[in-house]
Every structure is written in structure tokens, then in C-alpha cells.
Design an enzyme around this catalytic site. Structure first.
Site, PDB file in Angstrom:
ATOM      1  N   ARG A   1      20.912  36.740 -28.908  1.00 11.20           N
ATOM      2  CA  ARG A   1      22.278  36.878 -29.447  1.00 11.20           C
ATOM      3  C   ARG A   1      22.322  36.291 -30.853  1.00 11.20           C
ATOM      4  O   ARG A   1      22.949  35.271 -31.103  1.00 11.20           O
ATOM      5  CB  ARG A   1      23.291  36.183 -28.549  1.00 11.20           C
TER       6      ARG A   1
ATOM      7  N   ASP B   1      22.605  45.165 -29.704  1.00 15.09           N
ATOM      8  CA  ASP B   1      23.009  44.382 -28.536  1.00 15.09           C
ATOM      9  C   ASP B   1      23.683  45.254 -27.469  1.00 15.09           C
ATOM     10  O   ASP B   1      24.901  45.394 -27.418  1.00 15.09           O
ATOM     11  CB  ASP B   1      23.953  43.271 -29.014  1.00 15.09           C
TER      12      ASP B   1
ATOM     13  N   SER C   1      26.414  43.624 -25.251  1.00 14.26           N
ATOM     14  CA  SER C   1      27.758  43.543 -25.820  1.00 14.26           C
ATOM     15  C   SER C   1      28.444  44.908 -25.753  1.00 14.26           C
ATOM     16  O   SER C   1      29.614  44.996 -25.381  1.00 14.26           O
ATOM     17  CB  SER C   1      27.699  43.063 -27.276  1.00 14.26           C
TER      18      SER C   1
ATOM     19  N   TYR D   1      24.087  32.224 -24.669  1.00 13.35           N
ATOM     20  CA  TYR D   1      24.366  32.407 -23.248  1.00 13.35           C
ATOM     21  C   TYR D   1      24.913  31.112 -22.653  1.00 13.35           C
ATOM     22  O   TYR D   1      24.676  30.026 -23.176  1.00 13.35           O
ATOM     23  CB  TYR D   1      23.085  32.808 -22.496  1.00 13.35           C
TER      24      TYR D   1
ATOM     25  N   GLN E   1      22.710  42.079 -33.727  1.00  7.62           N
ATOM     26  CA  GLN E   1      24.019  42.561 -33.250  1.00  7.62           C
ATOM     27  C   GLN E   1      24.071  44.079 -33.079  1.00  7.62           C
ATOM     28  O   GLN E   1      24.661  44.575 -32.132  1.00  7.62           O
ATOM     29  CB  GLN E   1      25.130  42.102 -34.190  1.00  7.62           C
TER      30      GLN E   1
HETATM   31  P1  NAD Z   1      27.709  36.685 -20.207  1.00  7.39           P
HETATM   32  O1  NAD Z   1      28.002  38.071 -19.761  1.00  7.39           O
HETATM   33  O2  NAD Z   1      26.350  36.109 -19.973  1.00  7.39           O
HETATM   34  O3  NAD Z   1      28.800  35.695 -19.556  1.00  7.39           O
HETATM   35  C1  NAD Z   1      30.181  35.972 -19.651  1.00  7.39           C
HETATM   36  C2  NAD Z   1      30.949  34.704 -19.913  1.00  7.39           C
HETATM   37  O4  NAD Z   1      31.004  33.902 -18.734  1.00  7.39           O
HETATM   38  C3  NAD Z   1      30.394  33.827 -21.006  1.00  7.39           C
HETATM   39  O5  NAD Z   1      31.332  33.712 -22.041  1.00  7.39           O
HETATM   40  C4  NAD Z   1      30.128  32.506 -20.299  1.00  7.39           C
HETATM   41  O6  NAD Z   1      30.371  31.392 -21.139  1.00  7.39           O
HETATM   42  C5  NAD Z   1      31.117  32.559 -19.146  1.00  7.39           C
HETATM   43  N1  NAD Z   1      30.843  31.627 -18.043  1.00  7.39           N
HETATM   44  C6  NAD Z   1      29.671  31.232 -17.501  1.00  7.39           C
HETATM   45  N2  NAD Z   1      29.861  30.357 -16.497  1.00  7.39           N
HETATM   46  C7  NAD Z   1      31.198  30.191 -16.368  1.00  7.39           C
HETATM   47  C8  NAD Z   1      32.025  29.422 -15.495  1.00  7.39           C
HETATM   48  N3  NAD Z   1      31.514  28.632 -14.549  1.00  7.39           N
HETATM   49  N4  NAD Z   1      33.363  29.514 -15.654  1.00  7.39           N
HETATM   50  C9  NAD Z   1      33.898  30.315 -16.612  1.00  7.39           C
HETATM   51  N5  NAD Z   1      33.163  31.047 -17.466  1.00  7.39           N
HETATM   52  C10 NAD Z   1      31.839  30.995 -17.344  1.00  7.39           C
HETATM   53  O7  NAD Z   1      27.981  36.488 -21.752  1.00  7.39           O
HETATM   54  P2  NAD Z   1      28.313  37.524 -22.904  1.00  7.39           P
HETATM   55  O8  NAD Z   1      29.723  37.951 -22.800  1.00  7.39           O
HETATM   56  O9  NAD Z   1      27.293  38.626 -22.917  1.00  7.39           O
HETATM   57  O10 NAD Z   1      28.101  36.642 -24.207  1.00  7.39           O
HETATM   58  C11 NAD Z   1      28.460  35.289 -24.264  1.00  7.39           C
HETATM   59  C12 NAD Z   1      28.709  34.892 -25.682  1.00  7.39           C
HETATM   60  O11 NAD Z   1      27.527  35.041 -26.494  1.00  7.39           O
HETATM   61  C13 NAD Z   1      29.732  35.739 -26.421  1.00  7.39           C
HETATM   62  O12 NAD Z   1      31.018  35.506 -26.120  1.00  7.39           O
HETATM   63  C14 NAD Z   1      29.410  35.372 -27.849  1.00  7.39           C
HETATM   64  O13 NAD Z   1      29.987  34.173 -28.241  1.00  7.39           O
HETATM   65  C15 NAD Z   1      27.924  35.246 -27.798  1.00  7.39           C
HETATM   66  N6  NAD Z   1      27.368  36.487 -28.357  1.00  7.39           N
HETATM   67  C16 NAD Z   1      26.821  36.411 -29.599  1.00  7.39           C
HETATM   68  C17 NAD Z   1      26.297  37.571 -30.173  1.00  7.39           C
HETATM   69  C18 NAD Z   1      25.679  37.528 -31.517  1.00  7.39           C
HETATM   70  O14 NAD Z   1      25.856  36.582 -32.241  1.00  7.39           O
HETATM   71  N7  NAD Z   1      24.925  38.541 -31.852  1.00  7.39           N
HETATM   72  C19 NAD Z   1      26.344  38.768 -29.482  1.00  7.39           C
HETATM   73  C20 NAD Z   1      26.913  38.801 -28.223  1.00  7.39           C
HETATM   74  C21 NAD Z   1      27.414  37.646 -27.666  1.00  7.39           C
END
Ligand code: NAD
Length: 370
Positions: free
Chosen positions: A119, A127, A130, A225, A124
Site C-alpha cells: 500500500r 491496487d 482498493s 494494513y 496506487q
Molecule cells: P482491509 O480490507 O485490510 O481492512 C479494512 C479495515 O478494517 C481497515 O481500515 C482496518 O484498520 C479495519 N480493522 C481491522 N481490525 C479492526 C477492528 N478490530 N475493528 C475495527 N476495524 C478494524 O484494509 P483496506 O481497506 O484494504 O486498507 C486499509 C488502509 O490502508 C486504507 O484505509 C488506507 O489508509 C491504506 N491504503 C493505502 C493505500 C496507498 O497508500 N496506496 C492504498 C490502499 C489502502
């Protein structure tokens, strides 16, 4: 002869890994595309729309491929049809299936797993998690609206007033944020929670309320993550969530922890405390579920509360999902291939993270020349 990139029809999914406009882009990389007949049909991309691609039946396709690109991995038997040295690009879930890299190595296949793209900003445009997460979050709300026996928005009519639906979103990553935005657009009141404190501002900027639970462990070194939380924190969180869930008409759960079972956020007694007619959509059902009673790929009903377990909601919107998956993949292929040949730049984090069958450290230098 050009290297052949094969795209099979997905077995249990209406998406396809390449959209028609990718054929010209892939051929610019010096590869030719061969596709299984009717591979894009269920995404409403008929064979005729893939100008420049050659169509074959599945067996021929796999036997002639130099590289195979898919959304879900091929079955073990189908991997046996591939020639040694074939490049396989898919979502192998190496964190959930630790033996996958060895199974590919045993067949002398080069495996690249798109679901572990780091990530980072540079990645991006590739991804897929996403892209698919965003669609899943959007679809989750539409699914919930479909099953909910109520309006989402407030209604003031001559026949009386209706209060807006109360929506609770657990996990405010990509899918959760899109679910919040979509529920807000439909007029619902939304509350959300995530263990990452960075999510607070994002949730609030979408017009939703962030539920505060003190003491979450941060995910600084985990590449974006989430990390597993302590039992004590989870207990406090469960209590907060339980209190909100009783008032929710809709709960959408998206919480995932890479390489671990999804955290249980809604135990059975919380479901029992909900009003009849309420709807829960569990997007984490394929990794164990955030809801105790959810069953992956099924809808179950408990005392009038419908619980939908579905981690592949992106497949219900196959055309845009395929288009975005395809755009992401083309950007990845631009890194992986140069002048029609595999280009293993192990200094590139995106390549080294996704190359799951890379030789062990001492042999890595040789790999670059393969
Ligand atoms: P994911 O599908 O792995 O998880 C979904 C969400 O569940 C996450 O936000 C995580 O923090 C949350 N979570 C985990 N345990 C939890 C709990 N016990 N209670 C409540 N919430 C909980 O994650 P995702 O949506 O694929 O991505 C997570 C984050 O990564 C994004 O929101 C973003 O900030 C970051 N991201 C960055 C990039 C980048 O910079 N290229 C791209 C995609 C995502």
C-alpha cells in the site's frame, strides 16, 4: 514469437481479468493476448469486443500460455496443464495459504500475487484490493437497502414522517469509507469505527460520526494494513459496538487483518439485541467473518435480522469491476514485462513483494537474469 498472456474465464465469478481496451495496451508491451472463449461474456464484454485477441478453449489456452492472468487462482489440476516456467498472476492469498508458493515452485511456475501489492503511493494505480473494496462497499449499502424494510433517508410526507435509517460501519478502510459515502448519499445517519486513528478524520469528512474507543494498537510498520488488537481493547470495543448495534437498522462490517482471521465484532447476543427487520452485511465472511452468525456466501436470518455474508460483492458489478481490475493489472504488467520478456527488477518493492515464488535470498541475484 511473442509471449502469450492467457486470460481464462473465471469459474465462479462474473468478472474477467482483462477488459477489451487492455488488448492494445498489453500488445504495446510486446505480449499477445489469448483468451478463453466467452471469458468476458458475464461482464458484458463479448468476444467481438476484444479486438486483437485470439480465442481458444480452456485446455488449449492453458497448454499454450506463457503467462496466465486471472482473478481467482487456477485449480491444482489446471496448474498441472501449464508448462514449466509459466508466469501465473492472480490473487494467491499467500498470507492465508502459506504453502501456495511451494506448490507453485514444485511445478516450476513463477507466481505473482496481486493481493499483496504494497500500500504505497507508487502502487496506487495497481491496487486491485482498493478498486474491488470500493465497489464492495458501495454494493454492500445497495444490498442492505434492498433488504431493509424501511427507507434510508428521512421522509416527511402527508402520511407522516419517517426517521432516517441508522447505519453502523465497522472497519473504515477502502470498503468501509465507500459504504459510509454511499449510505450518506442515500440519506442515512452513519456511525463508524476503525482501530486506525487515521480513519477518524476520513469518517468525519464523509459526514459520519466516529465511535471513540481508547487504546487501539497502531499499524505503523504494516504497510497500511491493520494489526491484531489486544483482547482487552477488543472487549472495550465490543461493548461500544454492542451499544450502537442495538440502535442500528443496518450494520456493514469490513474489518480485516492481513494474514489473520477477521476479528469478531458482532457476537450472537448483539444480533439478538437488534430490531427485527435490521440487516447486517459482513464483507469479511470469507476470512471467518466479523459477525458470529454470518455464513460465507449465504444469507441467514435470526429473529428477523438478515445477515448477508459476502466478501465478493464486487462480482455483482462485473462490468466496472472488470474494467478497474484490468486497468490495475495493465499498470502492473508495465512493471513486470519489458520488450516482451519478464523483467524481474527485484529492487522494485512492488515486484519483490508480489513475486511469491522468488528464490531464497542467496539465489536472488540469479533470478534477475532468468
Ligand atoms: P482491509 O480490507 O485490510 O481492512 C479494512 C479495515 O478494517 C481497515 O481500515 C482496518 O484498520 C479495519 N480493522 C481491522 N481490525 C479492526 C477492528 N478490530 N475493528 C475495527 N476495524 C478494524 O484494509 P483496506 O481497506 O484494504 O486498507 C486499509 C488502509 O490502508 C486504507 O484505509 C488506507 O489508509 C491504506 N491504503 C493505502 C493505500 C496507498 O497508500 N496506496 C492504498 C490502499 C489502502
Amino acid at each position: 514469437m511473442k509471449m502469450k498472456l492467457a486470460v481464462p474465464k473465471e469459474s465462479n465469478d462474473s468478472r474477467v481479468a482483462l477488459a477489451p481496451d487492455a488488448i492494445a495496451k498489453v500488445s504495446e508491451l510486446g505480449l499477445s493476448v489469448i483468451m478463453q472463449k466467452s471469458a468476458g461474456e458475464q461482464a458484458y464484454f463479448p468476444d467481438e469486443s476484444y479486438e486483437g485477441a485470439t480465442f481458444l478453449n480452456r485446455e488449449e489456452l492453458l497448454q499454450t500460455a506463457d503467462a496466465v492472468l486471472s482473478i481467482h487462482p487456477l485449480s491444482e489440476n489446471e496448474l498441472d496443464l501449464l508448462s514449466a516456467g509459466t508466469v501465473v498472476i492472480s490473487q494467491f492469498q499467500p498470507f492465508n495459504d502459506e504453502r501456495i508458493a511451494n506448490r507453485l515452485r514444485e511445478r516450476d511456475l513463477k507466481g505473482f500475487s496481486l493481493d499483496v501489492i504494497p500500500r504505497i503511493t507508487a502502487a496506487q494505480s495497481m491496487d486491485i484490493l482498493s478498486s474491488m473494496g470500493s465497489i464492495a462497499g458501495y454494493k454492500a449499502v445497495l444490498e442492505a437497502a434492498h433488504y431493509l424494510p424501511r427507507y434510508f433517508s428521512m421522509m416527511i410526507t402527508a402520511a407522516g414522517s419517517i426517521r432516517p435509517a441508522q447505519v453502523l460501519v465497522l472497519g473504515a478502510g477502502v470498503a468501509g469509507l465507500q459504504a459510509i459515502a454511499t449510505a450518506r448519499r442515500l440519506g442515512a445517519r452513519v456511525e463508524a469505527f476503525d482501530t486506525r486513528s487515521a480513519a477518524r478524520e476520513e469518517v468525519q469528512s464523509l459526514g459520519a460520526k466516529f465511535i471513540e474507543v481508547e487504546g487501539a494498537k497502531e499499524a505503523e510498520d504494516s504497510g497500511g494494513y491493520a494489526v491484531e488488537q489486544s483482547e482487552e481493547f477488543l472487549e472495550r470495543q465490543r461493548k461500544e459496538v454492542q451499544a450502537r448495534a442495538k440502535n442500528a437498522d443496518v450494520i456493514i462490517t469490513t474489518a480485516q487483518v492481513r494474514g489473520a482471521k477477521a476479528p469478531l465484532l458482532i457476537p450472537a447476543d448483539v444480533v439478538d439485541a437488534m430490531r427485527a427487520g435490521s440487516v447486517i452485511i459482513d464483507l469479511a465472511s470469507s476470512t471467518g467473518g466479523n459477525v458470529a452468525l454470518s455464513v460465507d456466501n449465504e444469507m441467514v436470518e435470526r429473529k428477523g435480522v438478515k445477515i448477508v455474508g459476502n466478501s465478493y460483492l464486487a462480482a455483482l458489478m462485473p462490468q466496472d469491476a472488470s474494467q478497474l481490475y484490468s486497468n490495475n493489472v495493465v499498470n502492473y504488467l508495465k512493471l513486470l514485462f519489458r520488450d516482451g520478456a519478464l523483467h524481474l527488477d527485484m529492487d522494485n518493492k512492488i515486484i519483490s513483494d508480489t513475486y511469491i515464488t522468488k528464490p531464497e535470498k542467496s539465489n536472488e541475484a540469479n533470478a534477475e537474469n532468468q
